[in-house]
Scaffold this motif. Structure first.
Motif, PDB file in Angstrom:
ATOM      1  N   ALA A 173      -7.727   5.081  -3.374  1.00 11.36           N
ATOM      2  CA  ALA A 173      -6.303   4.796  -3.539  1.00 11.36           C
ATOM      3  C   ALA A 173      -5.458   6.052  -3.450  1.00 11.36           C
ATOM      4  N   HIS A 174      -5.994   7.172  -3.880  1.00 13.40           N
ATOM      5  CA  HIS A 174      -5.215   8.408  -3.943  1.00 13.40           C
ATOM      6  C   HIS A 174      -5.115   9.126  -2.600  1.00 13.40           C
ATOM      7  N   VAL A 175      -5.890   8.718  -1.612  1.00 16.02           N
ATOM      8  CA  VAL A 175      -5.790   9.373  -0.300  1.00 16.02           C
ATOM      9  C   VAL A 175      -4.396   9.170   0.291  1.00 16.02           C
ATOM     10  N   ASP A 176      -3.897   7.956   0.195  1.00 21.17           N
ATOM     11  CA  ASP A 176      -2.550   7.641   0.687  1.00 21.17           C
ATOM     12  C   ASP A 176      -1.942   6.648  -0.305  1.00 21.17           C
ATOM     13  N   LYS A 177      -1.257   7.181  -1.312  1.00 19.18           N
ATOM     14  CA  LYS A 177      -0.753   6.330  -2.391  1.00 19.18           C
ATOM     15  C   LYS A 177       0.296   5.343  -1.906  1.00 19.18           C
ATOM     16  N   ASN A 178       1.112   5.761  -0.943  1.00 24.44           N
ATOM     17  CA  ASN A 178       2.131   4.844  -0.426  1.00 24.44           C
ATOM     18  C   ASN A 178       1.494   3.644   0.256  1.00 24.44           C
ATOM     19  N   TRP A 179       0.469   3.902   1.071  1.00 25.60           N
ATOM     20  CA  TRP A 179      -0.235   2.788   1.718  1.00 25.60           C
ATOM     21  C   TRP A 179      -0.866   1.890   0.663  1.00 25.60           C
ATOM     22  N   TRP A 180      -1.503   2.502  -0.335  1.00 31.15           N
ATOM     23  CA  TRP A 180      -2.211   1.733  -1.358  1.00 31.15           C
ATOM     24  C   TRP A 180      -1.258   0.782  -2.088  1.00 31.15           C
ATOM     25  N   GLN A 181      -0.077   1.258  -2.421  1.00 31.03           N
ATOM     26  CA  GLN A 181       0.868   0.421  -3.160  1.00 31.03           C
ATOM     27  C   GLN A 181       1.351  -0.775  -2.343  1.00 31.03           C
ATOM     28  N   GLN A 182       1.252  -0.665  -1.014  1.00 32.60           N
ATOM     29  CA  GLN A 182       1.664  -1.767  -0.137  1.00 32.60           C
ATOM     30  C   GLN A 182       0.471  -2.547   0.414  1.00 32.60           C
ATOM     31  N   SER A 183      -0.721  -2.183   0.021  1.00 31.17           N
ATOM     32  CA  SER A 183      -1.923  -2.780   0.611  1.00 31.17           C
ATOM     33  C   SER A 183      -2.094  -4.228   0.152  1.00 31.17           C
ATOM     34  N   PRO A 184      -2.799  -5.024   0.939  1.00 33.80           N
ATOM     35  CA  PRO A 184      -2.944  -6.451   0.623  1.00 33.80           C
ATOM     36  C   PRO A 184      -4.058  -6.732  -0.384  1.00 33.80           C
ATOM     37  N   TYR A 185      -4.114  -5.908  -1.432  1.00 36.54           N
ATOM     38  CA  TYR A 185      -5.173  -6.061  -2.444  1.00 36.54           C
ATOM     39  C   TYR A 185      -4.571  -6.023  -3.841  1.00 36.54           C
ATOM     40  N   PRO A 186      -3.692  -6.966  -4.168  1.00 33.36           N
ATOM     41  CA  PRO A 186      -2.994  -6.910  -5.458  1.00 33.36           C
ATOM     42  C   PRO A 186      -3.923  -6.990  -6.661  1.00 33.36           C
ATOM     43  N   LYS A 187      -4.982  -7.749  -6.536  1.00 35.25           N
ATOM     44  CA  LYS A 187      -5.892  -7.880  -7.676  1.00 35.25           C
ATOM     45  C   LYS A 187      -6.677  -6.580  -7.909  1.00 35.25           C
ATOM     46  N   VAL A 188      -7.080  -5.922  -6.839  1.00 32.68           N
ATOM     47  CA  VAL A 188      -7.781  -4.638  -6.997  1.00 32.68           C
ATOM     48  C   VAL A 188      -6.820  -3.586  -7.540  1.00 32.68           C
ATOM     49  N   ARG A 189      -5.592  -3.605  -7.058  1.00 33.75           N
ATOM     50  CA  ARG A 189      -4.612  -2.633  -7.557  1.00 33.75           C
ATOM     51  C   ARG A 189      -4.395  -2.797  -9.059  1.00 33.75           C
ATOM     52  N   ALA A 190      -4.248  -4.041  -9.510  1.00 31.98           N
ATOM     53  CA  ALA A 190      -4.025  -4.292 -10.938  1.00 31.98           C
ATOM     54  C   ALA A 190      -5.265  -3.924 -11.753  1.00 31.98           C
ATOM     55  N   TRP A 191      -6.431  -4.296 -11.266  1.00 28.49           N
ATOM     56  CA  TRP A 191      -7.702  -3.958 -11.946  1.00 28.49           C
ATOM     57  C   TRP A 191      -7.853  -2.452 -12.069  1.00 28.49           C
ATOM     58  N   LEU A 192      -7.587  -1.735 -10.965  1.00 29.16           N
ATOM     59  CA  LEU A 192      -7.719  -0.281 -10.991  1.00 29.16           C
ATOM     60  C   LEU A 192      -6.722   0.336 -11.964  1.00 29.16           C
ATOM     61  N   ALA A 193      -5.482  -0.110 -11.920  1.00 29.58           N
ATOM     62  CA  ALA A 193      -4.455   0.445 -12.810  1.00 29.58           C
ATOM     63  C   ALA A 193      -4.832   0.250 -14.271  1.00 29.58           C
ATOM     64  N   ASN A 194      -5.384  -0.909 -14.602  1.00 28.97           N
ATOM     65  CA  ASN A 194      -5.791  -1.158 -15.989  1.00 28.97           C
ATOM     66  C   ASN A 194      -6.892  -0.217 -16.437  1.00 28.97           C
ATOM     67  N   HIS A 195      -7.835   0.064 -15.558  1.00 31.24           N
ATOM     68  CA  HIS A 195      -8.918   0.984 -15.931  1.00 31.24           C
ATOM     69  C   HIS A 195      -8.420   2.428 -16.014  1.00 31.24           C
TER      70      HIS A 195
END
Length: 223
Positions: A173-195
């Motif tokens: 996620a940290h390689v390109d944070k802007n791409w990650w925030q717009q990526s089509p993986y909302p559940k992974v993004r939320a799971w990662l943020a919680n951890h």
């Protein structure tokens, strides 16, 4: 009282994985922070391959694979009858345990090589960075599908799989944070943020002086 010695590098996802396992098990260690360009001789003597983490037990035996360190620490705690640790190991859920280990194996053997090429695309001109990212996304898609069925990777509760894998997804996620925030993986993004926001991660990501510079070891469990 002597404790096992852990050679670690704060930003390495393998070292994060080991520290998480030790922290979750309540296993105290003498933490020795290193820099990869200047590896201590005692660490190399214990594990000539020269990668972190390296755990030296009180009897002198060495565990130098991150997953093995996690399993050792959690299994030792589980032997004491600790139900929380047994739940992390999925001891009573063999099907989930098998699924967890399969995800970890896919992370380590399939996802991590593409992650490295994505992060260091300039060193691998055979493909573009976007192409390397697309290869890594196959694993992220697998996690997204898993998280559509439950809150964590193999059940609604965090397990060995979640703690063993999220440091690597964090790096992706940290390689390109802007791409990650717009990526089509909302559940992974939320799971990662919680951890990332969890007390366990905050505890194992404290900054320490390097052992070679300071001569100091540090407690993994101190508040």
């Amino acid at each position: 009282m002597a404790y096992p010695i852990l050679y670690s590098f704060r930003r390495c996802p393998y070292a994060m994985r080991a520290r998480l396992g030790l922290f979750l098990a309540g296993q105290e260690v003498e933490l020795r922070e290193i820099v990869l360009k200047h590896k201590p001789e005692p660490m190399l003597a214990a594990s000539p391959k020269g990668t972190v983490p390296v755990l030296i037990l009180e009897d002198g035996s060495v565990i130098d694979e991150s997953l093995s360190i996690m399993l050792w620490a959690l299994s030792e705690k589980a032997k004491e009858g600790d139900e929380k640790t047994k739940a992390l190991l999925l001891t009573h859920e063999p099907g989930q345990q098998q699924a967890a280990m399969a995800l970890i194996e896919a992370n380590d053997n399939e996802f991590k090589p593409w992650l490295d090429k994505y992060k260091y695309a300039d060193r691998h001109p055979e493909q573009t960075q976007d192409e390397y990212r697309a290869q890594g996304e196959r694993f992220i898609s697998l996690l997204e599908a898993s998280l559509s069925h439950h809150d964590q990777l193999v059940s609604d509760l965090p397990s060995l799989a979640d703690y063993a894998i999220f440091p690597f997804v964090r790096q992706f996620a940290h390689v390109d944070k802007n791409w990650w925030q717009q990526s089509p993986y909302p559940k992974v993004r939320a799971w990662l943020a919680n951890h990332i926001d969890s007390p366990a991660f905050a505890a194992i990501m404290k900054k320490y002086p390097t052992w070679l510079d300071s001569g100091e070891s540090f407690s993994l469990l101190e508040n």
